[in-house]
Design a protein around this motif. Structure first.
Motif, PDB file in Angstrom:
ATOM      1  N   VAL A   6      39.746  26.659  -1.180  1.00  0.00           N
ATOM      2  CA  VAL A   6      39.096  25.715  -2.096  1.00  0.00           C
ATOM      3  C   VAL A   6      39.928  25.546  -3.360  1.00  0.00           C
ATOM      4  O   VAL A   6      40.429  26.519  -3.914  1.00  0.00           O
ATOM      5  N   ASP A   7      40.066  24.312  -3.809  1.00  0.00           N
ATOM      6  CA  ASP A   7      40.697  24.037  -5.094  1.00  0.00           C
ATOM      7  C   ASP A   7      39.731  24.506  -6.178  1.00  0.00           C
ATOM      8  O   ASP A   7      38.599  24.017  -6.268  1.00  0.00           O
ATOM      9  N   GLY A   8      40.170  25.464  -6.981  1.00  0.00           N
ATOM     10  CA  GLY A   8      39.295  26.065  -7.979  1.00  0.00           C
ATOM     11  C   GLY A   8      38.882  25.130  -9.093  1.00  0.00           C
ATOM     12  O   GLY A   8      37.826  25.307  -9.697  1.00  0.00           O
ATOM     13  N   PRO A  10      48.592  31.286   8.093  1.00  0.00           N
ATOM     14  CA  PRO A  10      48.388  29.922   8.583  1.00  0.00           C
ATOM     15  C   PRO A  10      47.529  29.063   7.642  1.00  0.00           C
ATOM     16  O   PRO A  10      47.783  27.874   7.474  1.00  0.00           O
ATOM     17  N   LEU A  11      46.531  29.678   7.004  1.00  0.00           N
ATOM     18  CA  LEU A  11      45.683  28.917   6.083  1.00  0.00           C
ATOM     19  C   LEU A  11      46.478  28.498   4.844  1.00  0.00           C
ATOM     20  O   LEU A  11      46.374  27.358   4.388  1.00  0.00           O
ATOM     21  N   LEU A  12      47.313  29.398   4.311  1.00  0.00           N
ATOM     22  CA  LEU A  12      48.136  29.054   3.155  1.00  0.00           C
ATOM     23  C   LEU A  12      49.158  27.979   3.502  1.00  0.00           C
ATOM     24  O   LEU A  12      49.453  27.100   2.692  1.00  0.00           O
ATOM     25  N   THR A  13      49.692  28.024   4.711  1.00  0.00           N
ATOM     26  CA  THR A  13      50.612  26.990   5.182  1.00  0.00           C
ATOM     27  C   THR A  13      49.896  25.643   5.267  1.00  0.00           C
ATOM     28  O   THR A  13      50.447  24.602   4.895  1.00  0.00           O
ATOM     29  N   GLN A  14      48.655  25.667   5.735  1.00  0.00           N
ATOM     30  CA  GLN A  14      47.859  24.442   5.825  1.00  0.00           C
ATOM     31  C   GLN A  14      47.579  23.867   4.428  1.00  0.00           C
ATOM     32  O   GLN A  14      47.634  22.651   4.231  1.00  0.00           O
ATOM     33  N   VAL A  15      47.330  24.740   3.457  1.00  0.00           N
ATOM     34  CA  VAL A  15      47.117  24.286   2.069  1.00  0.00           C
ATOM     35  C   VAL A  15      48.359  23.559   1.570  1.00  0.00           C
ATOM     36  O   VAL A  15      48.265  22.463   1.013  1.00  0.00           O
ATOM     37  N   GLU A  16      49.538  24.148   1.802  1.00  0.00           N
ATOM     38  CA  GLU A  16      50.779  23.530   1.341  1.00  0.00           C
ATOM     39  C   GLU A  16      51.000  22.176   2.014  1.00  0.00           C
ATOM     40  O   GLU A  16      51.397  21.209   1.368  1.00  0.00           O
ATOM     41  N   GLY A  17      50.704  22.088   3.305  1.00  0.00           N
ATOM     42  CA  GLY A  17      50.852  20.817   4.007  1.00  0.00           C
ATOM     43  C   GLY A  17      49.878  19.758   3.520  1.00  0.00           C
ATOM     44  O   GLY A  17      50.226  18.578   3.390  1.00  0.00           O
ATOM     45  N   ASN A  18      48.661  20.161   3.219  1.00  0.00           N
ATOM     46  CA  ASN A  18      47.637  19.213   2.771  1.00  0.00           C
ATOM     47  C   ASN A  18      47.818  18.784   1.313  1.00  0.00           C
ATOM     48  O   ASN A  18      47.488  17.655   0.956  1.00  0.00           O
ATOM     49  N   CYS A  19      48.320  19.690   0.493  1.00  0.00           N
ATOM     50  CA  CYS A  19      48.398  19.410  -0.951  1.00  0.00           C
ATOM     51  C   CYS A  19      49.812  19.081  -1.433  1.00  0.00           C
ATOM     52  O   CYS A  19      49.986  18.641  -2.564  1.00  0.00           O
ATOM     53  N   GLY A  20      50.811  19.352  -0.592  1.00  0.00           N
ATOM     54  CA  GLY A  20      52.180  19.041  -0.982  1.00  0.00           C
ATOM     55  C   GLY A  20      52.856  20.097  -1.829  1.00  0.00           C
ATOM     56  O   GLY A  20      53.995  19.918  -2.256  1.00  0.00           O
ATOM     57  N   GLU A  21      52.189  21.198  -2.089  1.00  0.00           N
ATOM     58  CA  GLU A  21      52.778  22.303  -2.849  1.00  0.00           C
ATOM     59  C   GLU A  21      52.064  23.593  -2.467  1.00  0.00           C
ATOM     60  O   GLU A  21      50.915  23.565  -2.019  1.00  0.00           O
ATOM     61  N   PRO A  36      49.960  27.047  -2.762  1.00  0.00           N
ATOM     62  CA  PRO A  36      48.856  27.403  -3.655  1.00  0.00           C
ATOM     63  C   PRO A  36      49.282  28.432  -4.701  1.00  0.00           C
ATOM     64  O   PRO A  36      50.180  29.237  -4.466  1.00  0.00           O
ATOM     65  N   ARG A  37      48.656  28.376  -5.841  1.00  0.00           N
ATOM     66  CA  ARG A  37      48.882  29.382  -6.876  1.00  0.00           C
ATOM     67  C   ARG A  37      48.067  30.622  -6.537  1.00  0.00           C
ATOM     68  O   ARG A  37      47.042  30.520  -5.866  1.00  0.00           O
ATOM     69  N   PRO A  38      48.486  31.780  -7.013  1.00  0.00           N
ATOM     70  CA  PRO A  38      47.701  32.993  -6.761  1.00  0.00           C
ATOM     71  C   PRO A  38      46.293  32.831  -7.342  1.00  0.00           C
ATOM     72  O   PRO A  38      46.111  32.184  -8.383  1.00  0.00           O
ATOM     73  N   PRO A  39      45.285  33.410  -6.686  1.00  0.00           N
ATOM     74  CA  PRO A  39      43.916  33.286  -7.210  1.00  0.00           C
ATOM     75  C   PRO A  39      43.750  34.045  -8.520  1.00  0.00           C
ATOM     76  O   PRO A  39      44.432  35.035  -8.771  1.00  0.00           O
ATOM     77  N   ARG A  40      42.853  33.537  -9.335  1.00  0.00           N
ATOM     78  CA  ARG A  40      42.513  34.230 -10.574  1.00  0.00           C
ATOM     79  C   ARG A  40      41.536  35.347 -10.245  1.00  0.00           C
ATOM     80  O   ARG A  40      40.715  35.218  -9.352  1.00  0.00           O
ATOM     81  N   ARG A  41      41.639  36.436 -10.972  1.00  0.00           N
ATOM     82  CA  ARG A  41      40.709  37.534 -10.750  1.00  0.00           C
ATOM     83  C   ARG A  41      39.374  37.232 -11.405  1.00  0.00           C
ATOM     84  O   ARG A  41      39.308  36.631 -12.468  1.00  0.00           O
ATOM     85  N   MET A  42      38.324  37.673 -10.748  1.00  0.00           N
ATOM     86  CA  MET A  42      36.988  37.533 -11.307  1.00  0.00           C
ATOM     87  C   MET A  42      36.832  38.528 -12.456  1.00  0.00           C
ATOM     88  O   MET A  42      37.356  39.642 -12.387  1.00  0.00           O
ATOM     89  N   PRO A  43      36.113  38.159 -13.516  1.00  0.00           N
ATOM     90  CA  PRO A  43      35.879  39.100 -14.613  1.00  0.00           C
ATOM     91  C   PRO A  43      35.203  40.354 -14.080  1.00  0.00           C
ATOM     92  O   PRO A  43      34.320  40.307 -13.230  1.00  0.00           O
ATOM     93  N   GLY A  44      35.675  41.504 -14.560  1.00  0.00           N
ATOM     94  CA  GLY A  44      35.079  42.765 -14.154  1.00  0.00           C
ATOM     95  C   GLY A  44      35.660  43.360 -12.874  1.00  0.00           C
ATOM     96  O   GLY A  44      35.201  44.401 -12.418  1.00  0.00           O
ATOM     97  N   THR A  45      36.664  42.711 -12.295  1.00  0.00           N
ATOM     98  CA  THR A  45      37.302  43.264 -11.093  1.00  0.00           C
ATOM     99  C   THR A  45      38.675  43.808 -11.462  1.00  0.00           C
ATOM    100  O   THR A  45      39.261  43.400 -12.453  1.00  0.00           O
ATOM    101  N   SER A  46      39.180  44.709 -10.652  1.00  0.00           N
ATOM    102  CA  SER A  46      40.503  45.265 -10.922  1.00  0.00           C
ATOM    103  C   SER A  46      41.488  44.712  -9.902  1.00  0.00           C
ATOM    104  O   SER A  46      41.112  44.240  -8.838  1.00  0.00           O
ATOM    105  N   ALA A  47      42.762  44.803 -10.225  1.00  0.00           N
ATOM    106  CA  ALA A  47      43.810  44.318  -9.322  1.00  0.00           C
ATOM    107  C   ALA A  47      44.085  45.322  -8.212  1.00  0.00           C
ATOM    108  O   ALA A  47      44.705  45.008  -7.234  1.00  0.00           O
TER     109      ALA A  47
END
Length: 70
Positions: free
Chosen positions: A19-21, A43-54, A56-67
């Protein structure tokens, strides 16, 4: 896939969506019968690149979660 308790066949599906955030729209989706979805990420990330032309950026962390993964 076989049910571990009853040994009977269970029809099951595994779905993933990217999902586009910002726009909150689905940009890629996949449905498989694989019991484990670990092999579906690339395969899903490859599909994102094909559909969007670039890629995806790494996801942002949710507040209160650790890396750190557990």
């Amino acid at each position: 896939m076989k049910d571990g308790a009853t040994k009977s066949f269970v029809q099951a599906y595994n779905a993933q969506a990217a999902v586009d955030g910002t726009a909150q729209v689905i940009v890629a989706a996949e449905v498989t019968q694989a019991a484990n979805d670990k092999q579906q990420r690339v395969p899903l990330l490859t599909q994102v690149e094909g559909n969007c032309g670039e890629p995806p950026r790494p996801p942002r962390r949710m507040p209160g979660t650790s890396a750190r993964r557990r």
